[in-house]
Design an enzyme around this catalytic site. Structure first.
Site, PDB file in Angstrom:
ATOM      1  N   LYS A 199       8.170  -1.214   1.755  1.00  0.00           N
ATOM      2  CA  LYS A 199       8.287  -2.657   1.537  1.00  0.00           C
ATOM      3  C   LYS A 199       8.366  -3.010   0.053  1.00  0.00           C
ATOM      4  CE  LYS A 199       6.728  -4.158   5.998  1.00  0.00           C
ATOM      5  NZ  LYS A 199       6.443  -2.831   6.618  1.00  0.00           N
TER       6      LYS A 199
HETATM    7  C1  LIG Z   1       7.005  -2.399   7.788  1.00  0.00           C
HETATM    8  C2  LIG Z   1       7.009  -0.947   8.074  1.00  0.00           C
HETATM    9  C3  LIG Z   1       7.851  -0.386   9.066  1.00  0.00           C
HETATM   10  C4  LIG Z   1       8.747  -1.225   9.937  1.00  0.00           C
HETATM   11  O1  LIG Z   1       9.823  -1.801   9.238  1.00  0.00           O
HETATM   12  P1  LIG Z   1      10.654  -3.013   9.851  1.00  0.00           P
HETATM   13  O2  LIG Z   1      11.518  -3.488   8.771  1.00  0.00           O
HETATM   14  O3  LIG Z   1       9.623  -4.044  10.277  1.00  0.00           O
HETATM   15  O4  LIG Z   1      11.405  -2.487  11.029  1.00  0.00           O
HETATM   16  C5  LIG Z   1       7.842   0.987   9.234  1.00  0.00           C
HETATM   17  N1  LIG Z   1       7.020   1.777   8.513  1.00  0.00           N
HETATM   18  C6  LIG Z   1       6.198   1.275   7.562  1.00  0.00           C
HETATM   19  C7  LIG Z   1       5.313   2.207   6.804  1.00  0.00           C
HETATM   20  C8  LIG Z   1       6.166  -0.098   7.306  1.00  0.00           C
HETATM   21  O5  LIG Z   1       5.340  -0.585   6.356  1.00  0.00           O
END
Ligand SMILES: *Cc1c(COP(=O)(O)O)cnc(C)c1O
Length: 463
Positions: A113
């Site tokens: 993120k």
């Molecule tokens: C947010 C997240 C996901 C999922 O990603 P999306 O964009 O919501 O599909 C997968 N793995 C981790 C470690 C995350 O923080």
């Protein structure tokens, strides 16, 4: 480039108009009116660019209301070796010929993120400064989103963050990451309740329109178009590292929750990036896997949402999914309004068959699969992976095709999910330098009852 809503409102808006917004006024999500096409000559030219300059090229196709020099400075400030750990920013780690991890988790909070949120922090500060405005970001988190937002916004001019989390429910490492921030514009609020209570408070405060306007309440959730756009860049970066010529195709396997990450892959493919398959990997919360297998989209209630060892994928309703269905159904906004207004739906026949045309396939992983895959990856390839990446690798090994390299997106580092690593391998995952004793740092957090009025008073007192 102009942006319209997925639910039929054809009002065209520019990038900086939608940057600070959540949903479109009709309840839809913002989409570009068309996808800029990247031809072979352009892709070849991009092969020699740094990550930041590649990001500038791609962002420029979608942003025409920030002067080029400013945008270039913003991305160069964002995507640095100092923040992301390597000059490649998202380097590939080869497991075996034709199979690699793409590292997206070397930013400040050790999860992918950061890739988008760090850019959002810079864009927010720039745009708020230009307008002479301020913004108070209110969010709820059970882990990765909240910390990524706080590390992106810390110390930024014109922005305050009020982040709610369920008291005592995040891992000690995640709590320490957030609560150790001492920046005056970052406010941690631990709510005596569960994640849903936090989310209900955010909704209640956002529905108080007078308060929302007076205190300039905003969000940074995953439906924000700028976040999605930032993520498009690493699909190009991954492809360019994995290939020598544009005749080669590559598949990506994406650990998925809210469909934000893999939706960026869809956008890259629509722009002409030679992607063979986009593999959607889910955990036990398999709303998306069910859809791609059967055509039935059945969002679930919180009672039906399982708590798993890949918690950032524990979703019941994939908030970015509407963007893909909009393209799948020929960009028919009124159809989207009907389908998503009704909650769930089932696609049949031609419409269902269309999913393959867009390259999507899917698979599902369980706690036992995660443990087995973490072990296998460690023993066979000498690489320690986290639980979410393990869900991706498990599904990638099922879905990969001969002759097509498969890149598994590494969405977090194992240090964040140490308990499951211990369970799988009986070892302690290493922590990046500087984070060894993060739990011992002083904490800055206010504890509150699950009461929207108390949170509103806290915001009044701290802006
Ligand atoms: C947010 C997240 C996901 C999922 O990603 P999306 O964009 O919501 O599909 C997968 N793995 C981790 C470690 C995350 O923080």
């Amino acid at each position: 480039m102009k942006y319209i809503s997925t639910r039929g409102d054809k009002t065209e808006r520019r990038f900086c108009e939608i940057l600070l917004e959540g949903l479109a006024p009709d309840g839809g999500l913002y989409m570009p009116v068309s996808y800029p096409q990247v031809d072979g000559a352009t892709l070849n030219r991009w092969r020699s660019l740094s990550y930041a300059d590649l990001a500038f090229e791609i962002l420029s196709l979608y942003i025409d209301d920030i002067p080029a020099d400013d945008l270039r400075a913003i991305v160069r400030r964002t995507y640095t070796e100092q923040v992301f750990g390597t000059p490649e920013i998202t380097p590939l780690k080869t497991l075996e010929p034709g199979l690699a991890l793409q590292a997206l988790s070397n930013g400040p909070t050790l999860a992918f993120k950061d890739m988008a949120m760090q850019l959002l922090g810079q864009l927010f500060e720039y745009e708020l400064g230009r307008r002479g405005e301020t913004l108070n970001i209110l969010g709820a988190t059970s882990g990765d989103t909240g910390s990524a937002a706080e590390y992106a916004m810390r110390g930024k001019q014109g922005v305050n963050v009020f982040m709610l989390s369920p008291q005592g429910r995040m891992s000690p490492f995640q709590q320490a990451q957030m609560f150790s921030l001492q920046d005056a514009n970052i406010h941690n609020i631990a709510i005596e309740g569960v994640f849903d209570d936090c989310q209900d408070i955010v909704k209640a405060v956002s529905n108080d329109l007078a308060f929302k306007r007076q205190y300039k309440i905003g969000t940074v959730n995953s439906i924000n178009w700028a976040r999605l756009l930032a993520q498009v860049v690493y699909y190009f970066a991954g492809y360019l590292q994995a290939t020598k010529t544009n005749a080669e195709k590559v598949s990506f396997c994406v650990p998925s929750g809210n469909f934000g990450n893999v939706c960026a892959g869809h956008v890259a493919r629509m722009m002409g990036l030679p992607i063979a398959k986009l593999v959607v990997a889910t955990n036990e919360n398999d709303v998306l896997d069910e859809f791609f297998r059967t055509g039935a989209y059945r969002p679930r209630g919180s009672a039906e949402t399982h708590e798993t060892s890949s918690p950032s994928m524990d979703i019941s309703k994939a908030s970015n999914f509407e963007r893909f269905v909009y393209d799948l159904l020929g960009r028919d906004g009124f159809r989207i309004k009907t389908l998503f207004g009704a909650g769930g739906f089932v696609l049949r026949g031609e419409e269902k068959a269309g999913m393959a045309r867009f390259g999507f396939v899917s698979g599902r992983s369980s706690h036992a699969d995660r443990l087995a895959t973490i072990k296998l990856c460690h023993q066979r390839y000498g690489q320690l992976i986290d639980t979410h990446t393990a869900d991706g690798l498990k599904v990638a090994l099922v879905q990969r095709e001969p002759g097509v390299p498969m890149l598994v997106l590494e969405t977090a580092l194992p240090a964040k999910f140490a308990a499951t690593i211990r369970e799988a391998l009986d070892i302690e995952p290493p922590r990046p330098a500087g984070l060894e004793h993060i739990e011992a740092l002083p904490k800055r957090v206010s504890v509150m009852k699950a009461d929207a009025a108390q949170v509103q008073q806290f915001i009044r007192d701290h802006v």
